[in-house]
Design a protein around this motif. Structure first.
Motif, PDB file in Angstrom:
ATOM      1  N   THR A 143       0.832  -1.212   0.000  1.00 40.18           N
ATOM      2  CA  THR A 143       0.000   0.000   0.000  1.00 40.18           C
ATOM      3  C   THR A 143       0.860   1.253   0.000  1.00 40.18           C
ATOM      4  N   VAL A 144       1.907   1.271   0.821  1.00 43.55           N
ATOM      5  CA  VAL A 144       2.804   2.424   0.881  1.00 43.55           C
ATOM      6  C   VAL A 144       3.463   2.650  -0.483  1.00 43.55           C
ATOM      7  N   LEU A 145       3.948   1.593  -1.111  1.00 47.07           N
ATOM      8  CA  LEU A 145       4.592   1.726  -2.422  1.00 47.07           C
ATOM      9  C   LEU A 145       3.610   2.223  -3.477  1.00 47.07           C
ATOM     10  N   GLU A 146       2.381   1.754  -3.430  1.00 49.76           N
ATOM     11  CA  GLU A 146       1.375   2.240  -4.384  1.00 49.76           C
ATOM     12  C   GLU A 146       1.054   3.711  -4.142  1.00 49.76           C
ATOM     13  N   ASN A 147       0.986   4.125  -2.881  1.00 46.96           N
ATOM     14  CA  ASN A 147       0.767   5.540  -2.579  1.00 46.96           C
ATOM     15  C   ASN A 147       1.921   6.389  -3.099  1.00 46.96           C
ATOM     16  N   LEU A 148       3.151   5.906  -2.920  1.00 49.20           N
ATOM     17  CA  LEU A 148       4.327   6.621  -3.431  1.00 49.20           C
ATOM     18  C   LEU A 148       4.305   6.683  -4.963  1.00 49.20           C
ATOM     19  N   ARG A 149       3.821   5.629  -5.592  1.00 51.61           N
ATOM     20  CA  ARG A 149       3.713   5.633  -7.059  1.00 51.61           C
ATOM     21  C   ARG A 149       2.696   6.678  -7.522  1.00 51.61           C
ATOM     22  N   ARG A 150       1.555   6.735  -6.865  1.00 52.24           N
ATOM     23  CA  ARG A 150       0.527   7.719  -7.232  1.00 52.24           C
ATOM     24  C   ARG A 150       1.024   9.155  -7.034  1.00 52.24           C
ATOM     25  N   LYS A 151       1.900   9.357  -6.064  1.00 50.74           N
ATOM     26  CA  LYS A 151       2.455  10.689  -5.800  1.00 50.74           C
ATOM     27  C   LYS A 151       3.634  11.019  -6.705  1.00 50.74           C
ATOM     28  N   GLY A 152       4.067  10.053  -7.524  1.00 52.49           N
ATOM     29  CA  GLY A 152       5.163  10.300  -8.451  1.00 52.49           C
ATOM     30  C   GLY A 152       6.551  10.134  -7.863  1.00 52.49           C
ATOM     31  N   TRP A 153       6.649   9.441  -6.755  1.00 54.27           N
ATOM     32  CA  TRP A 153       7.957   9.221  -6.121  1.00 54.27           C
ATOM     33  C   TRP A 153       8.626   7.956  -6.620  1.00 54.27           C
ATOM     34  N   VAL A 154       7.826   6.954  -6.966  1.00 49.16           N
ATOM     35  CA  VAL A 154       8.366   5.693  -7.465  1.00 49.16           C
ATOM     36  C   VAL A 154       7.608   5.294  -8.730  1.00 49.16           C
ATOM     37  N   ASP A 155       8.217   4.393  -9.477  1.00 49.97           N
ATOM     38  CA  ASP A 155       7.556   3.796 -10.630  1.00 49.97           C
ATOM     39  C   ASP A 155       7.645   2.291 -10.464  1.00 49.97           C
ATOM     40  N   ARG A 156       6.898   1.573 -11.264  1.00 50.52           N
ATOM     41  CA  ARG A 156       6.916   0.120 -11.136  1.00 50.52           C
ATOM     42  C   ARG A 156       6.878  -0.525 -12.506  1.00 50.52           C
ATOM     43  N   ASP A 157       7.405  -1.730 -12.568  1.00 50.58           N
ATOM     44  CA  ASP A 157       7.362  -2.560 -13.766  1.00 50.58           C
ATOM     45  C   ASP A 157       6.906  -3.945 -13.344  1.00 50.58           C
ATOM     46  N   ARG A 158       6.112  -4.537 -14.198  1.00 50.45           N
ATOM     47  CA  ARG A 158       5.639  -5.892 -13.899  1.00 50.45           C
ATOM     48  C   ARG A 158       6.547  -6.905 -14.570  1.00 50.45           C
ATOM     49  N   ILE A 159       7.018  -7.839 -13.777  1.00 48.83           N
ATOM     50  CA  ILE A 159       7.810  -8.951 -14.298  1.00 48.83           C
ATOM     51  C   ILE A 159       7.123 -10.221 -13.803  1.00 48.83           C
ATOM     52  N   GLY A 160       6.556 -10.949 -14.725  1.00 48.83           N
ATOM     53  CA  GLY A 160       5.761 -12.113 -14.335  1.00 48.83           C
ATOM     54  C   GLY A 160       4.534 -11.641 -13.585  1.00 48.83           C
ATOM     55  N   ARG A 161       4.362 -12.151 -12.389  1.00 50.06           N
ATOM     56  CA  ARG A 161       3.203 -11.753 -11.579  1.00 50.06           C
ATOM     57  C   ARG A 161       3.538 -10.691 -10.545  1.00 50.06           C
ATOM     58  N   LEU A 162       4.807 -10.282 -10.491  1.00 51.97           N
ATOM     59  CA  LEU A 162       5.241  -9.353  -9.445  1.00 51.97           C
ATOM     60  C   LEU A 162       5.495  -7.953  -9.988  1.00 51.97           C
ATOM     61  N   TRP A 163       5.240  -6.963  -9.129  1.00 48.83           N
ATOM     62  CA  TRP A 163       5.603  -5.580  -9.420  1.00 48.83           C
ATOM     63  C   TRP A 163       6.959  -5.304  -8.785  1.00 48.83           C
ATOM     64  N   PHE A 164       7.797  -4.611  -9.522  1.00 51.08           N
ATOM     65  CA  PHE A 164       9.105  -4.194  -9.018  1.00 51.08           C
ATOM     66  C   PHE A 164       9.139  -2.670  -9.025  1.00 51.08           C
ATOM     67  N   TYR A 165       9.506  -2.096  -7.894  1.00 46.79           N
ATOM     68  CA  TYR A 165       9.462  -0.651  -7.689  1.00 46.79           C
ATOM     69  C   TYR A 165      10.856  -0.047  -7.700  1.00 46.79           C
ATOM     70  N   ARG A 166      10.951   1.176  -8.249  1.00 43.96           N
ATOM     71  CA  ARG A 166      12.209   1.925  -8.253  1.00 43.96           C
ATOM     72  C   ARG A 166      11.891   3.389  -7.983  1.00 43.96           C
ATOM     73  N   SER A 167      12.825   4.048  -7.360  1.00 39.70           N
ATOM     74  CA  SER A 167      12.666   5.459  -7.036  1.00 39.70           C
ATOM     75  C   SER A 167      12.792   6.307  -8.297  1.00 39.70           C
ATOM     76  N   LEU A 168      11.989   7.344  -8.390  1.00 36.70           N
ATOM     77  CA  LEU A 168      12.094   8.296  -9.494  1.00 36.70           C
ATOM     78  C   LEU A 168      12.907   9.524  -9.101  1.00 36.70           C
ATOM     79  N   ARG A 169      13.229   9.657  -7.830  1.00 39.52           N
ATOM     80  CA  ARG A 169      14.026  10.771  -7.310  1.00 39.52           C
ATOM     81  C   ARG A 169      15.155  10.200  -6.477  1.00 39.52           C
ATOM     82  N   ASP A 170      16.313  10.821  -6.575  1.00 41.48           N
ATOM     83  CA  ASP A 170      17.383  10.377  -5.695  1.00 41.48           C
ATOM     84  C   ASP A 170      17.269  11.113  -4.362  1.00 41.48           C
TER      85      ASP A 170
END
Length: 110
Positions: A32-59
């Motif tokens: 939930t926290v990661l999804e909230n951060l994604r909606r706020k534009g702090w992280v992005d995600r990519d789907r690999i198989g059935r899993l989401w992988f998150y990365r920061s968009l800001r250092d």
């Protein structure tokens, strides 16, 4: 964010949970926290198989700079806030600030 900032590659929710020191928050909480951060534009995600992988968009340093700008904006008196800030800086950081300011051309039209 600290966990994502500390890694070069995107992380799954499980990897984020496992990387948290001395804590075992629920998988769903971190998801939930990661999804909230994604909606706020702090992280992005990519789907690999059935899993989401998150990365920061800001250092981390960009985030710190944004916080500093926000603090100045919220201070009500940026001049006074900067004065207090600089007054409390250690000498090494003051030298860095002097060097950075010396590299900025003055706007003679102002």
């Amino acid at each position: 964010m600290t966990v994502l900032w500390g890694r070069k590659k995107p992380l799954s929710v499980r990897e984020v949970v496992e990387a948290l020191p001395d804590r075992e928050p629920a998988y769903t909480t971190i998801s939930t926290v990661l999804e909230n951060l994604r909606r706020k534009g702090w992280v992005d995600r990519d789907r690999i198989g059935r899993l989401w992988f998150y990365r920061s968009l800001r250092d981390r340093t960009s985030h710190a700079a944004e916080r500093m700008h926000g603090a100045l904006d919220d201070s009500g008196d940026p001049h006074e806030a900067l004065l207090h800030f600089v007054d409390r800086m250690d000498p090494e950081n003051l030298d860095i600030l002097r060097e950075l300011l010396a590299d900025i051309p003055r706007d003679e039209s102002a």
